[in-house]
Write a protein that holds these residues in place. Structure first.
Motif, short mmCIF file in Angstrom:
data_model
loop_
_atom_site.label_atom_id
_atom_site.label_comp_id
_atom_site.label_asym_id
_atom_site.label_seq_id
_atom_site.Cartn_x
_atom_site.Cartn_y
_atom_site.Cartn_z
N LEU A 89 -22.19 -6.69 -9.19
CA LEU A 89 -23.59 -6.38 -8.87
C LEU A 89 -24.41 -7.64 -9.00
CD1 LEU A 89 -25.66 -4.12 -8.24
CD2 LEU A 89 -25.97 -3.87 -10.72
N TYR A 90 -25.01 -8.05 -7.89
CA TYR A 90 -25.90 -9.21 -7.89
C TYR A 90 -27.19 -8.84 -7.19
CZ TYR A 90 -27.79 -13.85 -7.02
OH TYR A 90 -28.63 -14.95 -6.98
N ASP A 91 -28.28 -8.87 -7.96
CA ASP A 91 -29.58 -8.48 -7.43
C ASP A 91 -29.47 -7.07 -6.83
OD1 ASP A 91 -32.24 -8.72 -6.92
OD2 ASP A 91 -32.04 -10.04 -5.20
N ASN A 92 -29.68 -6.91 -5.54
CA ASN A 92 -29.58 -5.59 -4.91
C ASN A 92 -28.30 -5.43 -4.09
OD1 ASN A 92 -32.04 -5.10 -6.02
ND2 ASN A 92 -33.11 -4.70 -4.12
N PHE A 93 -27.30 -6.25 -4.37
CA PHE A 93 -26.03 -6.17 -3.65
C PHE A 93 -24.94 -5.67 -4.59
CE2 PHE A 93 -28.44 -9.18 -1.12
CZ PHE A 93 -28.13 -8.82 0.17
N LEU A 94 -24.16 -4.71 -4.11
CA LEU A 94 -23.03 -4.18 -4.85
C LEU A 94 -21.76 -4.40 -4.03
CD1 LEU A 94 -21.94 -2.54 -7.30
CD2 LEU A 94 -22.26 -0.49 -5.91
N PHE A 95 -20.79 -5.10 -4.61
CA PHE A 95 -19.52 -5.39 -3.94
C PHE A 95 -18.41 -4.67 -4.70
CE2 PHE A 95 -15.82 -8.36 -3.59
CZ PHE A 95 -15.52 -8.11 -2.26
N THR A 96 -17.66 -3.79 -4.01
CA THR A 96 -16.64 -2.96 -4.65
C THR A 96 -15.32 -3.06 -3.90
OG1 THR A 96 -18.41 -1.40 -5.23
CG2 THR A 96 -16.15 -0.66 -5.59
N PRO A 97 -14.43 -3.94 -4.31
CA PRO A 97 -13.09 -3.99 -3.71
C PRO A 97 -12.13 -3.04 -4.43
CG PRO A 97 -13.40 -5.85 -5.17
CD PRO A 97 -14.68 -5.07 -5.22
N ARG A 98 -11.16 -2.52 -3.69
CA ARG A 98 -10.17 -1.61 -4.27
C ARG A 98 -8.82 -1.83 -3.59
NH1 ARG A 98 -10.27 4.97 -3.60
NH2 ARG A 98 -10.45 4.27 -1.43
N ILE A 99 -7.76 -1.90 -4.38
CA ILE A 99 -6.41 -1.97 -3.85
C ILE A 99 -5.62 -0.78 -4.39
CG2 ILE A 99 -6.42 -4.48 -3.59
CD1 ILE A 99 -4.83 -4.67 -6.19
N TRP A 100 -4.59 -0.36 -3.65
CA TRP A 100 -3.81 0.79 -4.11
C TRP A 100 -2.33 0.62 -3.78
CZ3 TRP A 100 -7.77 1.91 -0.38
CH2 TRP A 100 -7.32 2.03 0.93
N TYR A 101 -1.54 1.41 -4.51
CA TYR A 101 -0.11 1.48 -4.29
C TYR A 101 0.24 2.94 -4.08
CZ TYR A 101 4.87 1.76 -5.42
OH TYR A 101 6.21 2.04 -5.38
N ARG A 102 0.87 3.24 -2.95
CA ARG A 102 1.27 4.62 -2.69
C ARG A 102 2.53 4.97 -3.48
NH1 ARG A 102 3.57 7.79 2.70
NH2 ARG A 102 3.34 9.86 1.76
N ILE A 103 2.45 6.08 -4.23
CA ILE A 103 3.62 6.55 -4.96
C ILE A 103 4.64 7.09 -3.96
CG2 ILE A 103 4.44 8.18 -6.70
CD1 ILE A 103 1.65 8.09 -7.95
N PRO A 104 5.86 6.56 -3.95
CA PRO A 104 6.83 6.95 -2.92
C PRO A 104 7.22 8.43 -3.01
CG PRO A 104 7.50 4.94 -4.07
CD PRO A 104 6.35 5.52 -4.84
N GLU A 105 7.52 9.00 -1.86
CA GLU A 105 8.03 10.37 -1.77
C GLU A 105 9.37 10.35 -1.04
OE1 GLU A 105 5.24 13.32 -0.33
OE2 GLU A 105 3.58 11.94 -0.71
N SER A 106 10.18 11.37 -1.27
CA SER A 106 11.44 11.48 -0.55
C SER A 106 11.17 11.76 0.92
CB SER A 106 12.29 12.61 -1.15
OG SER A 106 11.65 13.87 -0.97
N LYS A 107 12.09 11.39 1.77
CA LYS A 107 11.91 11.58 3.21
C LYS A 107 11.71 13.05 3.58
CE LYS A 107 14.42 7.46 4.69
NZ LYS A 107 15.56 6.93 5.50
N ASN A 108 12.35 13.94 2.84
CA ASN A 108 12.24 15.37 3.14
C ASN A 108 10.85 15.92 2.82
OD1 ASN A 108 14.90 15.42 3.96
ND2 ASN A 108 15.66 15.93 1.90
N ASN A 109 10.16 15.29 1.85
CA ASN A 109 8.86 15.79 1.41
C ASN A 109 7.68 15.00 1.97
OD1 ASN A 109 10.06 17.81 -0.20
ND2 ASN A 109 10.31 16.37 -1.90
#
Length: 316
Positions: free
Chosen positions: A208-228
């Protein structure tokens, strides 16, 4: 504020001492000295009243500035005291009765529909690790409603329950670090081939700087079996990160969301621009949303959407 109260207490003590002296002079018949003290006290009282009013004006000015920063997306950063019963807004809460998709579609539904979102969070406990961290559960629901179609069915609804931990940062600009577990699904069954769901672990932060808000986000997908796995290509269209950049003032805000898979060949991503204007200074905003890209909804995560929506947003 503490200095203000100390000043008042100190002034009261001085006032009481001078008043006692004036009464003693009066009892002894020294009316001239007593009147001088009474005059001095009257002038002090007038100046104190002026200083008090000035302080209140300054406080109101600071409060206005704080309110302007307690905007829609600054709900991301919660700096208030712990409230064991408090349920607060989380992401944006809005109702858009005019949501038009310009992209072509082969499905049998109207391009004009309504879109709305409800998002809340609840703090559970805090400081278990001694880092002043805060633990939350949250729920966000986004729906696309065929309001202008026969029988007005809900075309798609996405449900996002999540759990996250906030680690506040004692920094003027770098405000917090967040670690979360997010489930997202559309509540459909496997029998109609419309079931979509995935689970992610994410890490985000806010600056947060003055009136600017910067929000980065990264994620990792939890793997699923091919059938599901009912959407194995979702990472290709949704990528592994998004970025929100927001400018907000007392009356309006502008937010830009960027998402991309960072592939030069067969590149996929999304751009969303949000505009809001506080119409009546009561937290009800006229709200305009533009989306272009992939992943607006789970059912259409692999279809390009270009949508312009208008309605209102509530920020409390």
């Amino acid at each position: 504020m503490n200095k203000f109260f100390l000043l008042i207490i100190f002034s009261i003590l001085l006032y009481a001492n001078d008043l006692q002296r004036a009464l003693e002079y009066e009892q002894k018949g020294n009316f001239k000295e007593a009147m001088q003290i009474y005059k001095k006290l009257a002038l002090k009282e007038q100046n104190l009243s002026i200083d008090t009013n000035t302080t209140l004006v300054k406080n109101d000015s600071n409060l206005t500035k704080q309110n302007s920063q307690t905007n829609i997306l600054t709900n991301y950063i919660e700096m208030g005291k712990f409230n064991s019963f408090g349920i607060k807004t989380y992401k944006m809460n809005y109702f858009l009765p005019l949501a038009y998709n310009f992209a072509s579609t082969n499905q049998d539904y109207n391009k004009m529909e309504a879109k709305f979102q409800i998002s809340i969070k609840k703090r559970l406990f805090e400081n278990l690790l001694g880092l002043n961290e805060k633990y939350y559960i949250a729920y966000t629901q986004t729906s696309w409603w065929q309001l202008y179609n026969h029988s007005s069915p809900f075309r798609e609804t996405n449900y996002q329950p999540e759990f996250f931990i906030d680690f506040p940062q004692n920094n003027e600009i770098f405000k917090n670090l967040r670690l979360g577990l997010l489930h997202e699904s559309n509540g459909q069954g496997d029998e109609n081939l419309k079931s979509r769901s995935w689970n992610r672990i994410y890490l985000s932060s806010s600056f947060l700087y003055d009136n600017f808000l910067f929000t980065p986000r990264i994620w990792y997908r939890i793997p699923e079996s091919k059938n599901n796995d009912d959407n194995p290509a979702i990472i290709h269209y949704m990528g592994n990160f998004d970025i929100n950049l927001t400018y907000f003032d007392k009356k309006f805000f502008v937010n830009t969301l960027i998402r991309n898979n960072l592939k030069f060949s067969n590149n996929k991503g999304a751009l969303q621009i949000d505009l809001g204007y506080d119409l009546f200074n009561n937290g009800v905003y006229w709200y305009l949303q533009y989306f272009n890209g992939y992943g607006e909804s789970l059912i259409d995560f692999n279809k390009k959407v270009q949508r312009l929506s208008s309605g209102f947003l509530i920020s409390y």
